[in-house]
Design an enzyme around this catalytic site. Structure first.
Site, PDB file in Angstrom:
ATOM      1  N   SER A 128      -9.342  -7.886  10.220  1.00  0.00           N
ATOM      2  CA  SER A 128      -8.372  -8.743   9.531  1.00  0.00           C
ATOM      3  C   SER A 128      -6.975  -8.394  10.043  1.00  0.00           C
ATOM      4  CB  SER A 128      -8.517  -8.592   8.020  1.00  0.00           C
ATOM      5  OG  SER A 128      -7.869  -9.622   7.327  1.00  0.00           O
ATOM      6  N   GLU A 153     -16.330 -17.064   7.618  1.00  0.00           N
ATOM      7  CA  GLU A 153     -15.161 -16.309   7.161  1.00  0.00           C
ATOM      8  C   GLU A 153     -14.534 -16.905   5.898  1.00  0.00           C
ATOM      9  OE1 GLU A 153     -13.621 -13.594   8.414  1.00  0.00           O
ATOM     10  OE2 GLU A 153     -14.351 -13.379  10.466  1.00  0.00           O
TER      11      GLU A 153
END
Length: 560
Positions: free
Chosen positions: A240, A368
């Protein structure tokens, strides 16, 4: 249930990008955490025999190693040795606030390194996710207890949470260290307003968090041998926000030579959060911006806390308590380019070939954005068929009709999945494709898609929410993560035996890549990503699978 739901939402927001606005640690909490960390720490000039595994102190006292700045004592923990809360730079307090990280000074005697340092300052409505401890530039080292026959590869982890939340020590790398036979370093670094503020003339403005990460890498280069690690074989990896930072370091002139391989997970150089991605009503949020925009953000933030004299802005801000500054974090969710750390935007640097020539493993989860849709459900605003067209319009503007045609509703079981599919491609899949395509022209690249739809979601979901490999769901396969994953009622959700087998395959691949530059599992090397054959390894729910997946169609999304 409401409290647990709120906690889950806050965790998701922090994981992705955002800041909270509430309480921080008490002074007593900080003192307890900092007291156990070394007063200074640097690097290795006289490695202990056989590295950390052979550096025993007095009976029962724990293993000792000598760093270039002094000796530390860690702890034995089953099959690993741990050295926690090691300072890799001076505390960025007082006049060192908003300055590049400074080297630590030496000390006498043996300092305990048994407790992780605090998270760097960040705000949240949940006190457990908050910190106002500026004295936070520390790292943890985990190595196998058994002495290595030769120096071990080193893996340096950058945690997620955008550029304004998260804590490295929440990620326990025991399985990576033992099964992979590697040295793992987890790092705390400045975030948000303290990491990315900039004023004209300020040295390194807008990149202090990135500079901290590079200071930690320099510490590793000096100190790895003290723990039995190989300073000439360092892999930088992150997820991330940490993955985005890793991609940025590939393009940073000041990062050259500090690492020899990179793993970019669920966040590439071109990742931009679209409107509504983090939560309903959130705007488009990039991770990189020009310095002039950060200067403007700093002026606005300074006015908000009463620092209106332009000539005394820095002096005024340095006099503010951390808790007051944390209210400004929303202004500083992006790192700045246009300075020595990032001369140009990382995406542009990739396109023109200005990046480190090191092997790269790059990838993301298959669904995601399903985690983001789950957050909306937790907030009581689930995505419905009636709202789907409007949400796509808000996210994609005049491209919404084309997006709806390419991702037709009848292809998906729920409106959540129909919304998540294009958001996944636009925010994650296609930026990774663009990054991989640019890198593969000049270096060796491998790609993966984590597609185990049985994986427990990193953030709890409401009953009946569709399963799928959402954002961060792969992390439990690599680390034992503090308080993750959990169910909505707060109970831990352990991996099944089959999932643990898939996890062992992943750990093998990650560690093999760190050792050799080529990921492999089940005795087979993974296929390379190449311009004429853009194929990624698909990690499925089946242990030992050798499945692959082609690149998605990205002409709508991969535009400079």
């Amino acid at each position: 249930m409401d409290a647990l739901r709120d906690r889950a939402v806050l965790g998701a927001l922090a994981l992705l990008l955002t800041q909270g606005c509430g309480a921080a640690w008490t002074g007593e909490d900080q003192a307890a955490a900092v007291s156990a960390t070394s007063p200074t720490t640097g690097a290795a000039t006289s490695p202990a025999t056989n590295g950390a595994a052979g550096a025993a102190g007095s009976a029962g006292a724990g293993p000792e190693v000598r760093l270039d700045s002094g000796r530390i004592r860690g702890t034995e923990d089953g099959k690993v040795l741990r050295f926690r809360g090691i300072r890799y730079a001076q505390p960025p307090v007082g006049k060192l606030r908003w300055q590049p990280p400074k080297p630590v000074t030496t000390w006498q005697g043996v300092v305990p390194a048994t407790t992780s340092g605090p998270a760097c300052p960040q705000a949240s409505d949940n006190p457990k996710e908050s910190s106002d401890a500026e004295n936070c530039l520390t790292l943890d080292v985990t190595v196998p207890k058994k002495a290595g026959e030769k120096p071990r590869p080193v893996m340096v982890w950058l945690h997620g949470g955008g550029f304004n939340a998260g804590r490295g020590s929440d990620y326990d790398p025991r399985r990576l260290a033992v099964q992979g036979d590697v040295m793992v370093v987890t790092v705390e670094f400045r975030l948000g307003v303290l990491g990315y503020l900039a004023i004209p003339g300020m040295s390194g403005g807008g990149t202090f968090g990135l500079q901290d990460q590079q200071a930690a890498l320099r510490w590793v280069r000096r100190n790895a041998a003290a723990f039995g690690g190989d300073a000439g074989n360092v892999t930088l990896f992150g997820e991330s926000g940490g993955g985005i930072a890793t991609c940025g370091h590939l393009t940073s002139p000041t990062g050259r030579g500090l690492f020899h391989k990179a793993i970019i997970q669920s966040g590439a150089c071109g990742t931009v959060l679209l409107p509504n991605a983090v939560a309903p009503g959130t705007p488009r949020l990039p991770y990189w911006r020009p310095l002039k925009e950060t200067y403007a953000a700093t002026r606005a933030a300074a006015r908000q806390v009463g620092c209106r004299d332009a000539a005394k802005t820095l002096e005024c801000l340095r006099a503010k308590p951390v808790k007051e500054l944390l209210d400004l974090t929303g202004y500083f969710a992006a790192a700045s380019y246009g300075g020595p750390v990032l001369p140009v935007a990382p995406g542009k640097a990739l396109r023109v070939g200005d990046f480190a020539r090191v092997p790269v493993l790059s990838g993301h989860t298959s669904k995601e954005a399903l985690m983001m849709a789950g957050v909306m459900s937790l907030l009581g605003k689930p995505i419905t068929d009636a709202e789907l067209p409007g949400l796509l319009r808000q996210g994609f503007g005049d491209q919404a009709d084309e997006v709806a045609r390419r991702y037709p509703r009848d292809r998906y079981g729920t409106a959540h999945e129909a919304w998540a599919a294009p958001y996944t491609d636009a925010i994650f899949s296609c930026p990774h494709v663009a990054t991989q395509d640019a890198l593969t022209k000049r270096t060796k690249v491998y790609a993966y898609v984590f597609g185990d739809d049985t994986a427990p979601p990193f953030i709890p979901t409401v009953p009946g929410f569709p399963a799928g490999a959402g954002h961060a769901s792969e992390l439990a396969y690599l680390f034992d993560v503090k308080d993750k994953p959990i169910s909505l009622d707060g109970r831990p959700v352990p991996l099944t035996e089959t999932q643990r087998s898939v996890a062992r395959d992943m750990v093998t691949a990650w560690a093999t890549f760190a050792r050799t530059g080529t990921p492999a599992s089940s005795g087979r090397a993974w296929p390379r990503w190449q311009g004429d054959k853009p194929v990624a390894r698909l990690i499925t729910e089946r242990p030992g699978s050798t499945a692959t997946t082609p690149a998605p169609r990205c002409d709508l999304f991969n535009r400079p």
